[in-house]
Design a protein around this motif. Structure first.
Motif, short mmCIF file in Angstrom:
data_model
loop_
_atom_site.label_atom_id
_atom_site.label_comp_id
_atom_site.label_asym_id
_atom_site.label_seq_id
_atom_site.Cartn_x
_atom_site.Cartn_y
_atom_site.Cartn_z
N UNK A 42 0.82 -1.22 0.00
CA UNK A 42 0.00 0.00 0.00
C UNK A 42 0.85 1.27 0.00
N UNK A 43 1.77 1.35 -0.94
CA UNK A 43 2.63 2.52 -1.06
C UNK A 43 1.99 3.52 -2.01
N UNK A 44 1.88 4.76 -1.57
CA UNK A 44 1.40 5.84 -2.43
C UNK A 44 2.58 6.69 -2.87
N UNK A 45 2.46 7.27 -4.04
CA UNK A 45 3.52 8.12 -4.57
C UNK A 45 3.83 9.24 -3.57
N UNK A 46 5.10 9.38 -3.22
CA UNK A 46 5.53 10.37 -2.23
C UNK A 46 5.83 9.75 -0.88
N UNK A 47 5.37 8.51 -0.64
CA UNK A 47 5.65 7.85 0.63
C UNK A 47 7.12 7.42 0.72
N UNK A 48 7.62 7.31 1.96
CA UNK A 48 8.97 6.78 2.21
C UNK A 48 8.90 5.77 3.36
N UNK A 49 8.24 4.64 3.14
CA UNK A 49 8.09 3.65 4.22
C UNK A 49 9.41 2.95 4.52
N UNK A 50 9.49 2.37 5.73
CA UNK A 50 10.68 1.61 6.12
C UNK A 50 10.28 0.19 6.49
N UNK A 51 11.22 -0.72 6.39
CA UNK A 51 11.05 -2.11 6.82
C UNK A 51 12.34 -2.55 7.47
N UNK A 52 12.23 -3.43 8.46
CA UNK A 52 13.42 -3.86 9.18
C UNK A 52 13.72 -5.33 8.92
N UNK A 53 14.99 -5.60 8.67
CA UNK A 53 15.49 -6.96 8.49
C UNK A 53 16.32 -7.31 9.72
N UNK A 54 15.81 -8.21 10.55
CA UNK A 54 16.50 -8.60 11.77
C UNK A 54 17.44 -9.77 11.48
N UNK A 55 18.64 -9.72 12.06
CA UNK A 55 19.61 -10.78 11.81
C UNK A 55 20.41 -11.07 13.07
N UNK A 56 20.95 -12.28 13.13
CA UNK A 56 21.74 -12.75 14.25
C UNK A 56 23.13 -13.13 13.77
N UNK A 57 24.14 -12.63 14.45
CA UNK A 57 25.51 -13.04 14.17
C UNK A 57 25.79 -14.33 14.93
N UNK A 94 -6.94 10.71 -5.18
CA UNK A 94 -7.10 11.87 -4.31
C UNK A 94 -8.00 12.93 -4.92
N UNK A 95 -8.09 12.98 -6.25
CA UNK A 95 -8.88 14.03 -6.91
C UNK A 95 -10.34 13.65 -7.11
N UNK A 96 -10.75 12.45 -6.68
CA UNK A 96 -12.13 12.01 -6.91
C UNK A 96 -13.04 12.54 -5.80
N UNK A 97 -14.13 13.24 -6.20
CA UNK A 97 -15.11 13.70 -5.23
C UNK A 97 -16.20 12.65 -5.05
N UNK A 98 -17.17 12.93 -4.19
CA UNK A 98 -18.22 11.96 -3.88
C UNK A 98 -19.07 11.62 -5.10
#
Length: 358
Positions: A149-164, A244-248
């Protein structure tokens, strides 16, 4: 004058075609295997690819000590195909180990040297529940990252967890990052036995395609690591159309998508090469519905649609097929994505499941 003479001597050589040759390319020269339990033999595989244009033969593989046994393909590895060298390590001595094998191939008169590296311990720490993806010296929570659900202009983050899982500090690095992804490493160096995080940030302005954008990135586990299926991480991002430009008033006359099945369960293959199912897509709205994208997350799935434009009150057929050959060979989910111009159904999933498939 001298310049003309040199050119005349070189030009005939330029016309001589290069001879076809096999090319032995290992996934990695040193495979870090982490902890191995004392006196419990372990089997490892060293993958390689023939990146030449002629069949490759493994002539001989010899071990550096009697503590390992080896096996290797006795038949040709065709151009572009993969193979594996098997190693069985007896783990009879405690402590750190570095065990090498010498590989003679038809690709070169010079041998290739591959190795496994790790530590024999009396008790292995079990991280399999929390970090199920085992890369040897590193374990991951997942190797499949999704930005939904990414919209143009978004900057979402995701985390990759790892174990040494190694006994020395580890500095992670992601290879082959596309322009729309950036990575932050927390911490930059992960102490032995500790966890860390790679934070991925998506720049949606640099996504070119509506719907599914997929790429493979690779975790470097040590200096000089190479890309392979082993350290591959699949990243998916879904860019949605904007309403975003659509009205009711426009929403009231907009198209509406109805799907006959949003979750498909197919019978087992039972010897068949593929399975198929037909889904009915119906437009219950008041204006034309346009199917802008039909995409899949897993290469085992194929799709075809009869019509990408559906008139109000009309339907079309979406055929979904699943190939037995590619099943379980992709990290992507078994599902189909529809991107439409229906404001309330801009993104629709169809989940696919095959009975008996792992």
């Amino acid at each position: 004058m001298k310049r003309h003479i040199i050119l005349s001597l070189l030009s005939p050589l330029a016309c001589i075609p290069l001879l076809a040759q096999p090319r032995f390319v290992p996934d990695t020269d040193i495979k870090k295997v982490g902890e191995v339990e004392f006196q419990k033999p372990r089997e490892f595989s060293l993958g390689f690819t023939n990146k030449g244009d002629k069949p490759l033969f493994i002539k001989e593989v010899t071990a550096s000590c009697g503590c390992i046994n080896v096996s290797f393909p006795k038949t040709e590895i065709t151009a572009g195909s993969r193979g594996e060298i098997g190693i069985t390590f007896d783990a009879k001595i405690l402590g750190s180990f570095y065990k090498e094998v010498t590989v003679l191939t038809s690709a070169s008169e010079e041998p290739a040297y591959l190795a496994i590296q790790g530590t024999v311990v009396t008790e292995i720490h079990d991280y399999s529940d929390e970090f199920p993806i085992d890369l040897g010296n590193v374990r991951l929570m997942t190797n499949n990252i999704e930005f939904e659900d990414v919209n143009r202009g978004d900057s979402p983050t995701a985390e990759l967890r790892l174990l040494n899982a190694d006994r020395t500090a580890f500095r992670p690095e992601l290879m082959h990052l596309p322009p729309y992804l950036s990575a932050e490493y927390l911490p930059e160096d992960i102490p032995a036995g500790k966890t860390g995080t790679i934070r991925l940030t998506l720049d949606s302005e640099k996504l070119n395609t509506l719907g599914l954008n997929q790429t493979n990135i690779y975790l470097s586990r040590y200096m000089g690591d190479k890309i392979s299926e082993t350290n591959e991480i699949l990243v998916s991002a879904i860019l949605l159309p904007s309403f975003a430009q659509m009205d009711e008033e426009k929403l009231a006359t907009a198209p509406v998508l109805s799907i006959s099945e949003s979750s498909v369960e197919m019978e087992a293959f039972n010897g068949k090469k593929s399975l198929t199912r037909t889904i009915i897509l119906t437009n219950t709205g008041k204006s034309d519905l346009h199917i802008q994208q039909v995409q899949v997350f897993n290469k085992a799935i194929g799709v075809s649609i009869a019509n990408s434009t559906i008139r109000p009150g009309k339907s079309t057929k979406l055929k979904i097929s699943v190939s037995a050959n590619y099943l379980n060979k992709s990290k992507g989910r078994m599902r189909v994505l529809l991107i439409t111009d229906a404001p309330r159904q801009a993104k629709q999933y169809i989940n696919v499941e095959v009975n008996g498939a792992s």
